[in-house]
Design an enzyme around this catalytic site. Structure first.
Site, short mmCIF file in Angstrom:
data_model
loop_
_atom_site.label_atom_id
_atom_site.label_comp_id
_atom_site.label_asym_id
_atom_site.label_seq_id
_atom_site.Cartn_x
_atom_site.Cartn_y
_atom_site.Cartn_z
N HIS A 1 43.18 41.79 35.22
CA HIS A 1 42.54 43.03 34.77
C HIS A 1 42.97 44.21 35.63
CE1 HIS A 1 40.08 41.48 31.62
NE2 HIS A 1 39.32 40.75 32.41
N GLY B 1 43.27 40.59 40.13
CA GLY B 1 43.60 39.69 39.03
C GLY B 1 44.29 40.46 37.92
N HIS C 1 33.80 45.05 36.28
CA HIS C 1 34.27 44.33 35.09
C HIS C 1 33.33 44.51 33.91
CE1 HIS C 1 34.98 40.99 32.33
NE2 HIS C 1 36.23 41.01 32.79
#
Length: 120
Positions: free
Chosen positions: A75, A73, A9
């Site tokens: 993303h 998720g 991330h």
């Protein structure tokens, strides 16, 4: 030539990156014949495109992206596929594929259970 990208991330705190740097070191020690790069979704460098460019520039023709995320998720469901498709357009000579998030793998989940059990 096959290569791998470990995709995370990213975070504002540079110390967040330390486990990823350790992963790269472990990969290189155990799989020296397969190039590896880090890439981050946001807030850190290199980007996915930059990592693909580095590996392609080194002769990689097949790149597997491993999302080092705990789960799927927003993303990974939305942003990541768009970034991967954008890279496919920019690097047509490179076969790009991706694995599921590492946290979806039973061996990874078991490693977390084992870690917790050792803490008891």
């Amino acid at each position: 030539m096959r290569a791998i990208i470990l995709f995370g991330h990213g975070a504002r705190d540079v110390r967040w990156r330390e486990p990823f740097d350790r992963l790269i070191g472990l990969w290189r020690a155990q799989h020296a014949g397969t190039p590896v790069e880090l890439a981050f979704l946001e807030m850190m460098q290199p980007s996915l495109e930059e990592a693909v460019a580095a590996l392609a520039g080194g002769g990689a023709t097949q790149i597997i992206v491993v999302p080092v995320f705990f789960g799927q998720g927003g993303h990974l469901r939305n942003d990541f596929p768009a970034l991967l498709e954008e890279c496919r357009g920019k690097f047509p000579g490179v076969e790009l594929s991706a694995t599921p998030a590492v946290g979806e793998d039973l061996a990874v989940l078991q490693a977390i259970i084992d870690f917790g059990a050792r803490a008891l």
